[in-house]
Design a protein around this motif. Structure first.
Motif, PDB file in Angstrom:
ATOM      1  N   VAL A  85       0.818  -1.205   0.000  1.00  0.00           N
ATOM      2  CA  VAL A  85       0.000   0.000   0.000  1.00  0.00           C
ATOM      3  C   VAL A  85       0.859   1.265   0.000  1.00  0.00           C
ATOM      4  O   VAL A  85       0.550   2.244  -0.659  1.00  0.00           O
ATOM      5  CB  VAL A  85      -0.936  -0.020   1.236  1.00  0.00           C
ATOM      6  CG1 VAL A  85      -1.583   1.329   1.474  1.00  0.00           C
ATOM      7  CG2 VAL A  85      -1.987  -1.118   1.085  1.00  0.00           C
ATOM      8  N   SER A  86       1.942   1.219   0.766  1.00  0.00           N
ATOM      9  CA  SER A  86       2.778   2.410   0.945  1.00  0.00           C
ATOM     10  C   SER A  86       3.943   2.421  -0.042  1.00  0.00           C
ATOM     11  O   SER A  86       4.578   1.393  -0.273  1.00  0.00           O
ATOM     12  CB  SER A  86       3.333   2.456   2.368  1.00  0.00           C
ATOM     13  OG  SER A  86       2.297   2.599   3.311  1.00  0.00           O
ATOM     14  N   LEU A  87       4.214   3.624  -0.581  1.00  0.00           N
ATOM     15  CA  LEU A  87       5.325   3.776  -1.522  1.00  0.00           C
ATOM     16  C   LEU A  87       6.037   5.079  -1.214  1.00  0.00           C
ATOM     17  O   LEU A  87       5.395   6.127  -1.042  1.00  0.00           O
ATOM     18  CB  LEU A  87       4.812   3.775  -2.966  1.00  0.00           C
ATOM     19  CG  LEU A  87       5.887   3.789  -4.079  1.00  0.00           C
ATOM     20  CD1 LEU A  87       5.418   2.976  -5.279  1.00  0.00           C
ATOM     21  CD2 LEU A  87       6.281   5.171  -4.472  1.00  0.00           C
ATOM     22  N   PHE A  88       7.348   5.013  -1.122  1.00  0.00           N
ATOM     23  CA  PHE A  88       8.187   6.164  -0.781  1.00  0.00           C
ATOM     24  C   PHE A  88       9.204   6.404  -1.892  1.00  0.00           C
ATOM     25  O   PHE A  88       9.714   5.460  -2.488  1.00  0.00           O
ATOM     26  CB  PHE A  88       8.966   5.902   0.512  1.00  0.00           C
ATOM     27  CG  PHE A  88       8.126   5.584   1.717  1.00  0.00           C
ATOM     28  CD1 PHE A  88       7.618   4.315   1.925  1.00  0.00           C
ATOM     29  CD2 PHE A  88       7.855   6.564   2.668  1.00  0.00           C
ATOM     30  CE1 PHE A  88       6.853   4.022   3.043  1.00  0.00           C
ATOM     31  CE2 PHE A  88       7.097   6.281   3.796  1.00  0.00           C
ATOM     32  CZ  PHE A  88       6.594   5.015   3.987  1.00  0.00           C
ATOM     33  N   LEU A 104      15.820   6.520  -5.136  1.00  0.00           N
ATOM     34  CA  LEU A 104      15.420   5.224  -4.602  1.00  0.00           C
ATOM     35  C   LEU A 104      13.918   5.199  -4.356  1.00  0.00           C
ATOM     36  O   LEU A 104      13.343   6.166  -3.865  1.00  0.00           O
ATOM     37  CB  LEU A 104      16.133   4.957  -3.275  1.00  0.00           C
ATOM     38  CG  LEU A 104      17.650   4.788  -3.340  1.00  0.00           C
ATOM     39  CD1 LEU A 104      18.260   4.913  -1.951  1.00  0.00           C
ATOM     40  CD2 LEU A 104      18.012   3.434  -3.935  1.00  0.00           C
ATOM     41  N   CYS A 105      13.324   4.072  -4.668  1.00  0.00           N
ATOM     42  CA  CYS A 105      11.926   3.836  -4.368  1.00  0.00           C
ATOM     43  C   CYS A 105      11.849   2.724  -3.323  1.00  0.00           C
ATOM     44  O   CYS A 105      12.656   1.777  -3.359  1.00  0.00           O
ATOM     45  CB  CYS A 105      11.188   3.425  -5.635  1.00  0.00           C
ATOM     46  SG  CYS A 105       9.458   2.986  -5.406  1.00  0.00           S
ATOM     47  N   ALA A 106      10.926   2.853  -2.380  1.00  0.00           N
ATOM     48  CA  ALA A 106      10.718   1.817  -1.378  1.00  0.00           C
ATOM     49  C   ALA A 106       9.233   1.573  -1.215  1.00  0.00           C
ATOM     50  O   ALA A 106       8.419   2.494  -1.383  1.00  0.00           O
ATOM     51  CB  ALA A 106      11.341   2.232  -0.044  1.00  0.00           C
ATOM     52  N   SER A 107       8.865   0.342  -0.876  1.00  0.00           N
ATOM     53  CA  SER A 107       7.464   0.053  -0.593  1.00  0.00           C
ATOM     54  C   SER A 107       7.349  -0.729   0.710  1.00  0.00           C
ATOM     55  O   SER A 107       8.311  -1.371   1.152  1.00  0.00           O
ATOM     56  CB  SER A 107       6.810  -0.716  -1.751  1.00  0.00           C
ATOM     57  OG  SER A 107       7.280  -2.053  -1.836  1.00  0.00           O
TER      58      SER A 107
END
Lengths: 112, 116
Positions: free
Chosen positions: B30-33, B91-94
């Motif tokens: 659900v979460s994406l940074f 950078l992408c994080a989930s």
């Protein structure tokens, strides 16, 4: 102002020579402290989360501890494959979405 | 299962060009940074999505930076009129999201942007 400071900036170890990395923090309301490992050209890889003072977690040669002011990452009898940059990050209570504030990292080199 | 993927892995842009960076999070997260990492520094937060809603964009350095996640899965970070100071790894994080019981963020390999 919230601050996360890691020391030393760089650490060179002989294989088998145990050492500790420090992450000190000055924040208002800690929700959790995270340790990540980052290899060159790659994204950070999750290691541990610590939530309360006195908590400890271990994984292979790594052990993370937390106090009210700092966290330590102990590397016991390191091997060359433990060479990496180790990042700590804090998650604050007020950042309910969970964003992380990182330190600058400690670059560890383990030589055979 | 697949981790977080990002494309392109490397991007070279001339100053003033627009760029678009893509992130495919772990399925169901659900979460994406988005974070920006300068050489020799730790990642710095840019923006956060919960499903398709952008709930925090406080870290975006200027109005040249824009992010979207229209269907709550893939996200795109767009930088308009790139400047040399935009050179960094993005950078992408989930993570599974609120109420999941875990705060762990899983990072992709990053996109290295070089602006000439």
């Amino acid at each position: 102002e919230d601050q996360v400071t890691q020391s030393p900036e760089a650490l060179r170890l002989q294989e088998g020579e145990s050492s500790s990395l420090n992450c000190s923090y000055t924040v208002s309301g800690l929700r959790g402290l995270f340790w990540y490992r980052q290899d060159p050209g790659k994204g950070p890889e999750f290691l541990f989360t610590l939530y309360s003072a006195g908590e400890e977690k271990e994984k292979e040669r790594l052990k993370a501890t937390l106090t009210k002011k700092e966290s330590f990452l102990h590397i016991t009898a390191p091997k060359p494959e433990d060479s990496a940059t180790y990042l700590c990050a804090v998650q604050l209570l007020r950042d309910s979405w969970g964003k992380l504030q990182f330190g600058a990292g400690t670059q560890v080199v383990v030589t055979p | 299962g697949a981790g977080v993927s990002q494309s392109p892995r490397y991007k070279v842009a001339k100053r003033g060009q627009d760029v678009a960076l893509r992130c495919d999070p772990i399925s169901g997260h659900v979460s994406l940074f988005w974070y920006q990492q300068a050489l020799g520094q730790g990642p710095e937060f840019l923006t956060y999505f919960q499903n398709e809603a952008q709930l925090d964009k406080s870290g975006l350095p200027s109005d040249r930076f824009f992010a979207e996640r229209p269907e709550g899965s893939v996200s795109t970070l767009k930088i308009q009129r790139t400047q040399q100071e935009d050179s960094a790894v993005y950078l992408c994080a989930s993570s599974p999201g609120p109420g999941s019981g875990t705060d762990t963020q899983y990072f992709g390999p990053g996109t290295r942007l070089t602006v000439l």
